[in-house]
Design a protein around this motif. Structure first.
Motif, PDB file in Angstrom:
ATOM      1  N   GLU A  34     -12.242  11.112  -9.558  1.00 30.94           N
ATOM      2  CA  GLU A  34     -10.954  10.425  -9.650  1.00 30.94           C
ATOM      3  C   GLU A  34     -10.944   9.164  -8.794  1.00 30.94           C
ATOM      4  OE1 GLU A  34      -6.232  10.911  -8.530  1.00 30.94           O
ATOM      5  OE2 GLU A  34      -7.389  12.753  -8.909  1.00 30.94           O
ATOM      6  N   ILE A  35     -11.411   9.259  -7.545  1.00 27.01           N
ATOM      7  CA  ILE A  35     -11.455   8.083  -6.677  1.00 27.01           C
ATOM      8  C   ILE A  35     -12.364   7.009  -7.267  1.00 27.01           C
ATOM      9  CG2 ILE A  35     -12.180   7.230  -4.420  1.00 27.01           C
ATOM     10  CD1 ILE A  35      -9.537   8.718  -4.345  1.00 27.01           C
ATOM     11  N   GLN A  36     -13.465   7.443  -7.847  1.00 24.35           N
ATOM     12  CA  GLN A  36     -14.365   6.502  -8.507  1.00 24.35           C
ATOM     13  C   GLN A  36     -13.662   5.779  -9.654  1.00 24.35           C
ATOM     14  OE1 GLN A  36     -18.319   8.054  -9.475  1.00 24.35           O
ATOM     15  NE2 GLN A  36     -18.274   6.924 -11.396  1.00 24.35           N
ATOM     16  N   ASN A  37     -12.886   6.528 -10.442  1.00 25.73           N
ATOM     17  CA  ASN A  37     -12.134   5.926 -11.547  1.00 25.73           C
ATOM     18  C   ASN A  37     -11.103   4.930 -11.035  1.00 25.73           C
ATOM     19  OD1 ASN A  37     -12.016   8.990 -13.554  1.00 25.73           O
ATOM     20  ND2 ASN A  37     -13.604   7.444 -13.366  1.00 25.73           N
ATOM     21  N   TRP A  38     -10.366   5.292  -9.996  1.00 22.39           N
ATOM     22  CA  TRP A  38      -9.371   4.388  -9.413  1.00 22.39           C
ATOM     23  C   TRP A  38     -10.041   3.105  -8.924  1.00 22.39           C
ATOM     24  CZ3 TRP A  38      -4.248   4.443  -9.676  1.00 22.39           C
ATOM     25  CH2 TRP A  38      -3.560   5.648  -9.851  1.00 22.39           C
ATOM     26  N   SER A  39     -11.151   3.256  -8.198  1.00 24.79           N
ATOM     27  CA  SER A  39     -11.845   2.108  -7.641  1.00 24.79           C
ATOM     28  C   SER A  39     -12.321   1.166  -8.744  1.00 24.79           C
ATOM     29  CB  SER A  39     -13.035   2.571  -6.799  1.00 24.79           C
ATOM     30  OG  SER A  39     -13.738   1.473  -6.265  1.00 24.79           O
ATOM     31  N   GLN A  40     -12.848   1.754  -9.809  1.00 25.18           N
ATOM     32  CA  GLN A  40     -13.380   0.928 -10.897  1.00 25.18           C
ATOM     33  C   GLN A  40     -12.276   0.165 -11.621  1.00 25.18           C
ATOM     34  OE1 GLN A  40     -16.281   2.939 -13.330  1.00 25.18           O
ATOM     35  NE2 GLN A  40     -16.090   1.465 -15.019  1.00 25.18           N
ATOM     36  N   VAL A  41     -11.166   0.845 -11.929  1.00 23.12           N
ATOM     37  CA  VAL A  41     -10.112   0.182 -12.706  1.00 23.12           C
ATOM     38  C   VAL A  41      -9.331  -0.819 -11.847  1.00 23.12           C
ATOM     39  CG1 VAL A  41      -8.241   1.856 -12.354  1.00 23.12           C
ATOM     40  CG2 VAL A  41      -8.364   0.598 -14.486  1.00 23.12           C
ATOM     41  N   LEU A  42      -9.208  -0.546 -10.540  1.00 25.70           N
ATOM     42  CA  LEU A  42      -8.496  -1.474  -9.661  1.00 25.70           C
ATOM     43  C   LEU A  42      -9.389  -2.627  -9.197  1.00 25.70           C
ATOM     44  CD1 LEU A  42      -6.482   0.950  -7.313  1.00 25.70           C
ATOM     45  CD2 LEU A  42      -5.687  -0.190  -9.394  1.00 25.70           C
ATOM     46  N   GLY A  43     -10.705  -2.424  -9.284  1.00 27.53           N
ATOM     47  CA  GLY A  43     -11.620  -3.432  -8.774  1.00 27.53           C
ATOM     48  C   GLY A  43     -11.539  -3.549  -7.269  1.00 27.53           C
ATOM     49  N   ARG A  44     -11.246  -2.420  -6.597  1.00 32.69           N
ATOM     50  CA  ARG A  44     -11.081  -2.418  -5.145  1.00 32.69           C
ATOM     51  C   ARG A  44     -11.859  -1.243  -4.546  1.00 32.69           C
ATOM     52  NH1 ARG A  44      -4.631  -2.869  -4.251  1.00 32.69           N
ATOM     53  NH2 ARG A  44      -5.283  -2.976  -2.052  1.00 32.69           N
ATOM     54  N   SER A  45     -12.505  -1.474  -3.422  1.00 32.98           N
ATOM     55  CA  SER A  45     -13.275  -0.434  -2.752  1.00 32.98           C
ATOM     56  C   SER A  45     -13.294  -0.712  -1.254  1.00 32.98           C
ATOM     57  CB  SER A  45     -14.709  -0.376  -3.310  1.00 32.98           C
ATOM     58  OG  SER A  45     -15.365  -1.617  -3.103  1.00 32.98           O
ATOM     59  N   GLY A  46     -13.954   0.179  -0.503  1.00 31.45           N
ATOM     60  CA  GLY A  46     -14.047   0.009   0.943  1.00 31.45           C
ATOM     61  C   GLY A  46     -12.697  -0.155   1.596  1.00 31.45           C
ATOM     62  N   LYS A  47     -12.578  -1.151   2.479  1.00 26.59           N
ATOM     63  CA  LYS A  47     -11.317  -1.413   3.179  1.00 26.59           C
ATOM     64  C   LYS A  47     -10.284  -2.093   2.283  1.00 26.59           C
ATOM     65  CE  LYS A  47     -13.212  -1.735   7.866  1.00 26.59           C
ATOM     66  NZ  LYS A  47     -12.443  -0.572   8.384  1.00 26.59           N
ATOM     67  N   GLU A  48     -10.723  -2.579   1.109  1.00 26.92           N
ATOM     68  CA  GLU A  48      -9.811  -3.259   0.191  1.00 26.92           C
ATOM     69  C   GLU A  48      -9.071  -2.278  -0.719  1.00 26.92           C
ATOM     70  OE1 GLU A  48      -9.255  -6.483   0.557  1.00 26.92           O
ATOM     71  OE2 GLU A  48     -10.676  -6.312   2.219  1.00 26.92           O
ATOM     72  N   PHE A  49      -9.472  -1.004  -0.691  1.00 25.34           N
ATOM     73  CA  PHE A  49      -8.811   0.006  -1.517  1.00 25.34           C
ATOM     74  C   PHE A  49      -7.416   0.270  -0.953  1.00 25.34           C
ATOM     75  CE2 PHE A  49      -8.062   4.228  -3.347  1.00 25.34           C
ATOM     76  CZ  PHE A  49      -8.588   4.077  -4.624  1.00 25.34           C
ATOM     77  N   PRO A  50      -6.430   0.554  -1.805  1.00 23.43           N
ATOM     78  CA  PRO A  50      -5.098   0.894  -1.283  1.00 23.43           C
ATOM     79  C   PRO A  50      -5.162   2.178  -0.448  1.00 23.43           C
ATOM     80  CG  PRO A  50      -5.052   0.534  -3.666  1.00 23.43           C
ATOM     81  CD  PRO A  50      -6.484   0.601  -3.277  1.00 23.43           C
ATOM     82  N   TYR A  51      -4.144   2.419   0.347  1.00 23.05           N
ATOM     83  CA  TYR A  51      -4.031   3.733   0.969  1.00 23.05           C
ATOM     84  C   TYR A  51      -3.942   4.775  -0.139  1.00 23.05           C
ATOM     85  CZ  TYR A  51      -3.254   1.745   5.594  1.00 23.05           C
ATOM     86  OH  TYR A  51      -3.412   1.080   6.780  1.00 23.05           O
ATOM     87  N   VAL A  52      -4.482   5.946   0.110  1.00 21.32           N
ATOM     88  CA  VAL A  52      -4.448   7.008  -0.891  1.00 21.32           C
ATOM     89  C   VAL A  52      -4.080   8.321  -0.216  1.00 21.32           C
ATOM     90  CG1 VAL A  52      -6.952   7.402  -0.669  1.00 21.32           C
ATOM     91  CG2 VAL A  52      -5.753   8.187  -2.719  1.00 21.32           C
TER      92      VAL A  52
END
Length: 423
Positions: A319-337
């Protein structure tokens, strides 16, 4: 563009708090509602803990007639009525009306008819007591019991629908209500969902070996989303309801506005490309999230918080992988979850509505609730997003936009985008 849709009332029956003040306190302070269940030990279930509200049946007398109260046997129905009526009152709306409220409808979901009420009827028939079932048994066992009770009590005259989409039910009901208002079918919708995981439903999941089994002696530690030691989900029960209104309609009556629904999406992965009855098709999940963002008119970079489905199973990493891919955000740039399931377990059909109330409270009060039991983050997740994006303690932070998603059995997906209200 359609009409703007705002949230003007909320009600919640959660394992860690009934009513908005108790629930808010619990999610801010990481209070668990998961308890040991002696009956499940007697039945030799592998998982012997559950999230169950401390529900007082006497309180139902505040919402329904004496006749209805004494005839009511379904706990699932009772949770739903309580959450719905509390949301209605929270919106500043009177219970009583002489005429039907043609402008207002109701969409309230659940996964199955109340099995304990059904069991009561079966036992009566099996014991040759069929004539003693009573004239009100049908309304206890039909799947639309909650919508029928609530719409009758409040005189709701617009669309009245019972939806069921497994774990996506709650967010789907909110989305459906939002769409009816946006496109002018209704001015106001009471939406939500309810779940009572009784012994029979619980036993079915236990037989699938998808429940947490290693923390029966430490129930508050049993639900562990995103954790390396997560070993399955913990069943939870409860209900939540929201009052959605057309913005102009709400302003005209001087309503208090909590937040806005910017948009959403619902789809299915078709049980293809890795999707199945019990697992999501990642392409379907990502399409659902992407469409919700597009329908809301925002950028993926606008999202401050992801309220994940995140059940404490093997699917968390994907799920986190899917969120990261569709948002184009990872690492410190990912939203709080975060995952509310760490505190209350997975309440199936009620999950989306209870978690949506938590999302809105975080927007209103400016905080990110903790992920309890996350002492050992899954390394497959921290390879994708920074560990600081998965807070274990409450963070005080302005939250403007939250993405809330749920993915259910049957490969069904739903995603909502909530926003701070700006007139």
């Amino acid at each position: 563009m359609g009409k703007r849709v705002v949230i003007t009332g909320m009600g919640v029956v959660s394992p860690n708090g009934i009513g908005l003040p108790a629930f808010l306190n619990a999610i801010q302070n990481g209070i668990s509602g998961i308890k040991f269940m002696p009956l499940y030990e007697e039945l030799q279930f592998g998982c012997q803990v559950a999230g169950r509200p401390d529900f007082e049946w006497e309180n139902l007398k505040n919402y329904i007639s004496e006749v209805s109260y004494h005839g009511l046997k379904g706990t699932n129905i009772a949770y739903g009525i309580t959450a719905a009526m509390d949301a209605w009152a929270d919106a500043g709306l009177p219970y009583d009306t002489e005429e039907a409220r043609w402008e207002t409808g109701c969409i309230f979901g659940n996964s199955a008819p109340d099995t304990e009420a059904t069991k009561f009827a079966i036992e009566k028939i099996d014991n040759k007591e069929s004539r003693k079932l009573g004239s009100r048994m049908v309304e206890q066992v039909m799947n639309s019991s909650i919508t029928s009770y609530v719409s009758g009590r409040l005189g709701l005259g617009n669309k009245v629908i019972t939806n069921s989409a497994a774990c996506a039910t709650g967010t789907q009901s909110i989305l459906m209500g939002y769409e009816y208002i946006k496109y002018g079918v209704a001015d106001r919708m009471l939406v939500g969902s309810s779940e009572y995981i009784d012994t029979y439903i619980y036993g079915a999941f236990d037989a699938m070996r998808v429940l947490s089994r290693k923390f029966n002696d430490q129930p508050e530690k049993a639900s562990r989303p995103m954790s390396a030691s997560a070993g399955g989900f913990v069943p939870g029960s409860g209900a939540a309801a929201l009052i959605l209104e057309d913005l102009d309609f709400a302003l005209a009556r001087g309503a208090r506005i909590y937040a806005e629904v910017l948009g959403g999406s619902c789809n299915s992965g078709g049980q293809r490309s890795g999707g199945s009855m019990t697992a999501p098709n990642s392409e379907g999940v990502m399409r659902c999230i992407d469409m919700a963002i597009r329908e809301s008119g925002i950028s993926p970079n606008d999202i401050d918080l992801v309220s994940g489905h995140l059940t404490a199973t093997m699917a968390d990493r994907l799920e986190i992988q899917n969120w990261s891919q569709v948002l184009g955000r990872s690492g410190k740039e990912f939203p709080y979850v975060n995952s509310l399931k760490s505190m209350i377990g997975h309440s199936l059909s009620a999950a989306g509505s209870i978690e949506s109330v938590a999302c809105i409270l975080q927007i209103i009060h400016g905080f990110v609730h903790p992920n309890i039991n996350l002492e050992d983050p899954n390394p497959g997740i921290t390879d994708i997003i920074d560990i600081d994006r998965m807070p274990v303690k409450m963070i005080n932070k302005e939250i403007n936009i939250v993405a809330k998603a749920n993915f259910g059995f049957g490969d069904v997906n739903s995603c909502l985008i909530f926003s701070k209200f700006k007139n």
